[in-house]
Design an enzyme around this catalytic site. Sequence first.
Site, PDB file in Angstrom:
ATOM      1  N   THR A 313       5.796  41.624   6.558  1.00 53.93           N
ATOM      2  CA  THR A 313       5.023  40.517   5.993  1.00 53.93           C
ATOM      3  C   THR A 313       5.513  40.182   4.596  1.00 53.93           C
ATOM      4  O   THR A 313       5.662  39.008   4.236  1.00 53.93           O
ATOM      5  CB  THR A 313       3.527  40.872   5.957  1.00 53.93           C
ATOM      6  OG1 THR A 313       3.074  41.150   7.281  1.00 53.93           O
ATOM      7  CG2 THR A 313       2.715  39.718   5.378  1.00 53.93           C
ATOM      8  N   TRP A 316       9.000  38.616   4.901  1.00 55.93           N
ATOM      9  CA  TRP A 316       8.927  37.265   5.461  1.00 55.93           C
ATOM     10  C   TRP A 316       8.752  36.221   4.364  1.00 55.93           C
ATOM     11  O   TRP A 316       9.288  35.115   4.452  1.00 55.93           O
ATOM     12  CB  TRP A 316       7.774  37.166   6.463  1.00 55.93           C
ATOM     13  CG  TRP A 316       7.632  35.817   7.092  1.00 55.93           C
ATOM     14  CD1 TRP A 316       8.247  35.361   8.228  1.00 55.93           C
ATOM     15  CD2 TRP A 316       6.814  34.729   6.635  1.00 55.93           C
ATOM     16  NE1 TRP A 316       7.869  34.070   8.504  1.00 55.93           N
ATOM     17  CE2 TRP A 316       6.993  33.652   7.536  1.00 55.93           C
ATOM     18  CE3 TRP A 316       5.956  34.542   5.548  1.00 55.93           C
ATOM     19  CZ2 TRP A 316       6.340  32.432   7.391  1.00 55.93           C
ATOM     20  CZ3 TRP A 316       5.307  33.326   5.398  1.00 55.93           C
ATOM     21  CH2 TRP A 316       5.498  32.297   6.315  1.00 55.93           C
ATOM     22  N   HIS A 317       8.019  36.577   3.322  1.00 56.81           N
ATOM     23  CA  HIS A 317       7.728  35.601   2.270  1.00 56.81           C
ATOM     24  C   HIS A 317       8.906  35.338   1.349  1.00 56.81           C
ATOM     25  O   HIS A 317       8.925  34.315   0.669  1.00 56.81           O
ATOM     26  CB  HIS A 317       6.515  36.051   1.457  1.00 56.81           C
ATOM     27  CG  HIS A 317       5.205  35.791   2.131  1.00 56.81           C
ATOM     28  ND1 HIS A 317       4.640  36.675   3.025  1.00 56.81           N
ATOM     29  CD2 HIS A 317       4.359  34.734   2.066  1.00 56.81           C
ATOM     30  CE1 HIS A 317       3.498  36.176   3.465  1.00 56.81           C
ATOM     31  NE2 HIS A 317       3.308  35.000   2.909  1.00 56.81           N
ATOM     32  N   GLY A 318       9.870  36.228   1.298  1.00 58.00           N
ATOM     33  CA  GLY A 318      11.004  35.939   0.437  1.00 58.00           C
ATOM     34  C   GLY A 318      11.891  37.140   0.201  1.00 58.00           C
ATOM     35  O   GLY A 318      11.494  38.296   0.412  1.00 58.00           O
ATOM     36  N   PHE A 456       9.553  29.410   1.127  1.00 58.14           N
ATOM     37  CA  PHE A 456       9.468  30.429   2.156  1.00 58.14           C
ATOM     38  C   PHE A 456       9.917  29.903   3.509  1.00 58.14           C
ATOM     39  O   PHE A 456       9.994  30.641   4.462  1.00 58.14           O
ATOM     40  CB  PHE A 456       8.040  30.968   2.258  1.00 58.14           C
ATOM     41  CG  PHE A 456       7.467  31.359   0.926  1.00 58.14           C
ATOM     42  CD1 PHE A 456       8.203  32.150   0.064  1.00 58.14           C
ATOM     43  CD2 PHE A 456       6.226  30.899   0.527  1.00 58.14           C
ATOM     44  CE1 PHE A 456       7.692  32.502  -1.182  1.00 58.14           C
ATOM     45  CE2 PHE A 456       5.711  31.260  -0.720  1.00 58.14           C
ATOM     46  CZ  PHE A 456       6.447  32.056  -1.552  1.00 58.14           C
TER      47      PHE A 456
END
Length: 456
Positions: A313, A316-318, A456
């Site tokens: 998680t 996934w955002h960066g 993102f």
Amino acid sequence: MIFSSAEFLFLFLPCTLLLYYIPFFRSLRYRNTLLLLVSLFFYAWGEPVYVLLLMLSILVNWLLGGQVGADKPRRRAALIGAVAFNLSGLFVFKYLGFVCENLGLMGLPVPAVQLALPIGISFYTFQAMSYVIDVYRGKSPAQRSVLDVGLYVAFFPQLIAGPIVRYETVALEIHNRVSSWADFCDGVPRLIVGLGKKCILANSMALVADGAFNTYAPSAPMAWLGALAYALQIYFDFSGYSDMAIGMGRMFGFHFLENFNRPYLAVSITDFWRRWHISLSTWFRDYVYIPLGGNRTGPGRHLFNLFVVWMLTGIWHGANWTFVLWGLGYFLLLMAEKYGHADRRLGVLRRPYTLLCVLLLWVLFRAENLGHAGRYFAAMFAGDWSGCDDFLYYFSNMKVYLGAALLCCLPVDRLWRHLPEGPRAWLESAGQAVLLLLVLTYVVSSTYNPFIYFNF
């Protein structure tokens, strides 16, 4: 092109609606083809080269989805190939530069790699994988037409910022939806509310957050105000876009699931992630957490499953260590709740505890790097409380917007639910008209229109 821009609101969306509802072409085949073409044009407006990557993703997932949907021995291999293709594309464009940079810092002779991040790649990659996995699981049939897969993956309302639409939730509507006047009338107010969140509240809070985070050493009151402003900015920015996506989807006959449910009213970290970015948390739950065994295993394996989900998680955002630590922070908090019952021990302090944890982790999320995060935390907890001119300046100028943003985190719509249907409908219509007028004024006059999730 973003939803709150003048070219989208005054040109793109009206022209698309006009072509979609033209009386001479009412077949779903025409309407689906039209929506796919305008969606590709919408994406190409901001990504004239990477639109080819989006089209390649559609084509490959359609081909492999067809193999997965066929009753053949190769369907498992096709599933693995589809997942590998999607994740490899995400890795190359989003994480390869980060990996090479860190390998270089370790002294390895790795060349620097800098690739522009395609807009929305995290969202449409997860949607493409949802298509293939849902077909493999037998939840929905494979689409025979590449145009239909293209519409599912590239449909412009949810293309660049979600919500992450699960294939099983819209598969039937691709071929069997009814674009009714009732749905259209439900979608327009949702679009207006989303625009209001984005243009009025999120953009105003962004000014305060930028003022704090872009200062090397803000005063302690300013640091806390900036953290609060960023928490409000990211909520109204992202939930506003989700509202706009859901509203526009309804205007075209699609029914997307909710993505936010007043997350700042949460009484625990678990409750927060049931309310925040619901489409992402449920995606990881159904496609990663449960296949790993979920909570149906022993404590050690359960902790491992949680660790994997929250590590992914964060990533996934960066591609930044701040996002990795942000995800691990939630893993530790959830571990404390599930095995230490930390939330239950706090009693009436559960909600303040949850909000404080979320606020502090937003600082890590917003910081440019770990050094920046460290300086900002130092300003919050060991900064100067006497010299607060920066705080007074921003608070005095933005206190009305700050108060409105805080109020809108609460279920204020319940205040008029007790009214009779007639006055309530009139009040809602009048409020929507005023809000639309304010939004259009902001769109025409303002040049400051940032969008967090473009990153993102």
